[in-house]
Scaffold this motif. Structure first.
Motif, PDB file in Angstrom:
ATOM      1  N   GLU A 170       0.823  -1.201   0.000  1.00  0.00           N
ATOM      2  CA  GLU A 170       0.000   0.000   0.000  1.00  0.00           C
ATOM      3  C   GLU A 170       0.861   1.256   0.000  1.00  0.00           C
ATOM      4  N   ALA A 171       1.940   1.211   0.769  1.00  0.00           N
ATOM      5  CA  ALA A 171       2.839   2.373   0.853  1.00  0.00           C
ATOM      6  C   ALA A 171       3.551   2.604  -0.482  1.00  0.00           C
ATOM      7  N   ARG A 172       3.973   1.509  -1.125  1.00  0.00           N
ATOM      8  CA  ARG A 172       4.650   1.616  -2.432  1.00  0.00           C
ATOM      9  C   ARG A 172       3.755   2.289  -3.460  1.00  0.00           C
ATOM     10  N   GLU A 173       2.478   1.944  -3.392  1.00  0.00           N
ATOM     11  CA  GLU A 173       1.539   2.487  -4.370  1.00  0.00           C
ATOM     12  C   GLU A 173       1.194   3.950  -4.100  1.00  0.00           C
ATOM     13  N   ARG A 174       1.528   4.408  -2.901  1.00  0.00           N
ATOM     14  CA  ARG A 174       1.133   5.775  -2.521  1.00  0.00           C
ATOM     15  C   ARG A 174       2.343   6.660  -2.222  1.00  0.00           C
ATOM     16  N   ILE A 175       3.492   6.362  -2.848  1.00  0.00           N
ATOM     17  CA  ILE A 175       4.724   7.097  -2.526  1.00  0.00           C
ATOM     18  C   ILE A 175       4.598   8.618  -2.745  1.00  0.00           C
ATOM     19  N   PRO A 176       4.088   9.095  -3.884  1.00  0.00           N
ATOM     20  CA  PRO A 176       4.028  10.555  -4.074  1.00  0.00           C
ATOM     21  C   PRO A 176       3.196  11.265  -2.998  1.00  0.00           C
ATOM     22  N   GLU A 177       2.048  10.672  -2.689  1.00  0.00           N
ATOM     23  CA  GLU A 177       1.160  11.236  -1.674  1.00  0.00           C
ATOM     24  C   GLU A 177       1.832  11.206  -0.293  1.00  0.00           C
ATOM     25  N   ARG A 178       2.533  10.121  -0.050  1.00  0.00           N
ATOM     26  CA  ARG A 178       3.206   9.955   1.237  1.00  0.00           C
ATOM     27  C   ARG A 178       4.376  10.934   1.383  1.00  0.00           C
ATOM     28  N   LEU A 179       5.104  11.152   0.285  1.00  0.00           N
ATOM     29  CA  LEU A 179       6.199  12.135   0.313  1.00  0.00           C
ATOM     30  C   LEU A 179       5.647  13.512   0.651  1.00  0.00           C
ATOM     31  N   GLU A 180       4.519  13.836   0.027  1.00  0.00           N
ATOM     32  CA  GLU A 180       3.887  15.125   0.305  1.00  0.00           C
ATOM     33  C   GLU A 180       3.557  15.254   1.794  1.00  0.00           C
ATOM     34  N   PHE A 181       3.057  14.157   2.357  1.00  0.00           N
ATOM     35  CA  PHE A 181       2.702  14.122   3.787  1.00  0.00           C
ATOM     36  C   PHE A 181       3.930  14.386   4.658  1.00  0.00           C
ATOM     37  N   VAL A 182       5.043  13.682   4.386  1.00  0.00           N
ATOM     38  CA  VAL A 182       6.208  13.873   5.269  1.00  0.00           C
ATOM     39  C   VAL A 182       6.894  15.221   5.005  1.00  0.00           C
ATOM     40  N   PHE A 183       6.822  15.713   3.772  1.00  0.00           N
ATOM     41  CA  PHE A 183       7.435  17.028   3.491  1.00  0.00           C
ATOM     42  C   PHE A 183       6.637  18.158   4.142  1.00  0.00           C
ATOM     43  N   LYS A 184       5.336  17.918   4.319  1.00  0.00           N
ATOM     44  CA  LYS A 184       4.512  18.909   5.005  1.00  0.00           C
ATOM     45  C   LYS A 184       4.938  19.012   6.476  1.00  0.00           C
ATOM     46  N   ILE A 185       5.275  17.877   7.065  1.00  0.00           N
ATOM     47  CA  ILE A 185       5.712  17.875   8.461  1.00  0.00           C
ATOM     48  C   ILE A 185       7.176  18.314   8.591  1.00  0.00           C
ATOM     49  N   PHE A 186       8.000  17.880   7.629  1.00  0.00           N
ATOM     50  CA  PHE A 186       9.441  18.183   7.672  1.00  0.00           C
ATOM     51  C   PHE A 186       9.862  18.911   6.399  1.00  0.00           C
ATOM     52  N   PRO A 187       9.526  20.203   6.279  1.00  0.00           N
ATOM     53  CA  PRO A 187       9.841  20.940   5.038  1.00  0.00           C
ATOM     54  C   PRO A 187      11.342  20.952   4.715  1.00  0.00           C
ATOM     55  N   ILE A 188      12.177  20.888   5.741  1.00  0.00           N
ATOM     56  CA  ILE A 188      13.630  20.917   5.526  1.00  0.00           C
ATOM     57  C   ILE A 188      14.081  19.728   4.658  1.00  0.00           C
ATOM     58  N   LEU A 189      13.383  18.614   4.789  1.00  0.00           N
ATOM     59  CA  LEU A 189      13.775  17.424   4.005  1.00  0.00           C
ATOM     60  C   LEU A 189      13.466  17.626   2.530  1.00  0.00           C
ATOM     61  N   LYS A 190      12.423  18.389   2.247  1.00  0.00           N
ATOM     62  CA  LYS A 190      12.082  18.666   0.852  1.00  0.00           C
ATOM     63  C   LYS A 190      13.180  19.499   0.202  1.00  0.00           C
ATOM     64  N   GLU A 191      13.723  20.439   0.984  1.00  0.00           N
ATOM     65  CA  GLU A 191      14.808  21.279   0.452  1.00  0.00           C
ATOM     66  C   GLU A 191      16.070  20.471   0.185  1.00  0.00           C
ATOM     67  N   ARG A 192      16.216  19.339   0.883  1.00  0.00           N
ATOM     68  CA  ARG A 192      17.479  18.574   0.814  1.00  0.00           C
ATOM     69  C   ARG A 192      17.287  17.237   0.118  1.00  0.00           C
ATOM     70  N   VAL A 193      16.304  17.154  -0.715  1.00  0.00           N
ATOM     71  CA  VAL A 193      15.850  15.842  -1.182  1.00  0.00           C
ATOM     72  C   VAL A 193      16.921  15.061  -1.954  1.00  0.00           C
ATOM     73  N   TYR A 194      17.839  15.770  -2.622  1.00  0.00           N
ATOM     74  CA  TYR A 194      18.877  15.082  -3.395  1.00  0.00           C
ATOM     75  C   TYR A 194      20.226  15.054  -2.686  1.00  0.00           C
ATOM     76  N   GLN A 195      20.216  15.469  -1.418  1.00  0.00           N
ATOM     77  CA  GLN A 195      21.455  15.455  -0.640  1.00  0.00           C
ATOM     78  C   GLN A 195      21.653  14.070  -0.012  1.00  0.00           C
TER      79      GLN A 195
END
Ligand SMILES: Nc1ncnc2c1ncn2[C@@H]1O[C@H](COP(=O)(O)OP(=O)(O)O)[C@@H](O)[C@H]1O
Ligand SMILES: [Mg+2]
Length: 234
Positions: free
Chosen positions: A105-130
């Motif tokens: 279920e998580a594999r199928e919902r990766i984009p939505e889930r990324l959005e969820f965690v980036f909303k909580i941890f915006p700093i990770l979105k800024e560093r996504v390719y680090q």
């Protein structure tokens, strides 16, 4: 949700958990105690890394004791272990995707889930390719929590997440835990840092020498004489 009853755990001939019971519902629960009290052993008993000699552990009515960790994770329990266990030469994004990799279920919902965690941890979105290994200590701890959330857990277990972080980062991390709680994820938080832990939890258990010392709601714990003297330095 999670219900552990009358747990006894030994390493060889040494018993480290004695008749310990605890439960976690739709709430945040603290597991407080000094170093060596048995907090990690209890967590490991829940997630199948340690086999109790007696007692029961159920999650949503089903016994967890027969199952291995990967299966328990699939049932909706995610763990942030004390050492974080990130992959340092993989990027933030790759680490996050691994958090979802083992659950369909998580594999199928990766984009939505990324959005969820980036909303909580915006700093990770800024560093996504680090690379994860180049993040600061505080950011790595946030990534470890975010990665656990990628598996869409109902229960998030954290083993002493404050260790090694400076006080301002502990406050920041624990504020995130409060947000996660409001998103409907139950939390089991093991901590020696009772002062900060009390800000997040609804109820808590104090474990000392493998046995239950106190079980109470956060407010009563905060005003408990033993807690004040032994853990809050008051
Ligand atoms: N793998 C192990 N083998 C033997 N003893 C252990 C092992 N892991 C922990 N212990 C002992 O069990 C007790 C509880 O440890 P632990 O659960 O790690 O406590 P905490 O997480 O509260 O610091 C301690 O006395 C510790 O030394
Ligand atoms: Mg521990």
């Amino acid at each position: 949700m999670l219900d552990a009853k009358n747990l006894n755990v030994s390493y060889g001939r040494i018993q480290v958990i004695r008749d310990f019971s605890f439960h976690v519902g739709s709430e945040a629960v603290g597991l407080f105690g000094p170093n060596g009290a048995g907090k990690t052993t209890l967590i490991n008993s829940v997630i199948g890394l340690v086999k109790p000699s007696s007692g029961s552990v159920t999650f949503q009515g089903q016994s967890l004791l027969p199952f291995e960790t990967h299966r328990i994770v699939r049932m909706g329990i995610a763990v942030v272990p004390q050492d974080g266990e990130l992959f340092p030469i993989m990027t933030v994004l790759e680490n996050l995707k691994i958090g979802a990799a083992y659950i369909k279920e998580a594999r199928e919902r990766i984009p939505e889930r990324l959005e969820f965690v980036f909303k909580i941890f915006p700093i990770l979105k800024e560093r996504v390719y680090q690379f994860a290994g180049t993040l600061s200590g505080g950011q790595q701890r946030m990534l470890a929590v975010a990665r656990a959330l990628m598996s869409i857990p109902r229960l998030l277990i954290l083993d002493e997440p404050s260790v090694g972080l400076q006080p301002s980062l502990v406050s920041e991390l624990f504020e995130k835990l409060s947000i996660i709680k409001t998103e409907g994820v139950s939390i089991l938080l093991s901590e020696q840092n009772v002062r900060q832990g009390l800000k997040v939890i609804d109820r808590g258990y104090v474990i000392e020498n493998g046995t239950l010392a106190i079980e109470s709601n956060a407010d009563d714990l905060m005003h408990n004489e033993h807690v004040k003297k032994s853990y809050l330095g008051l």
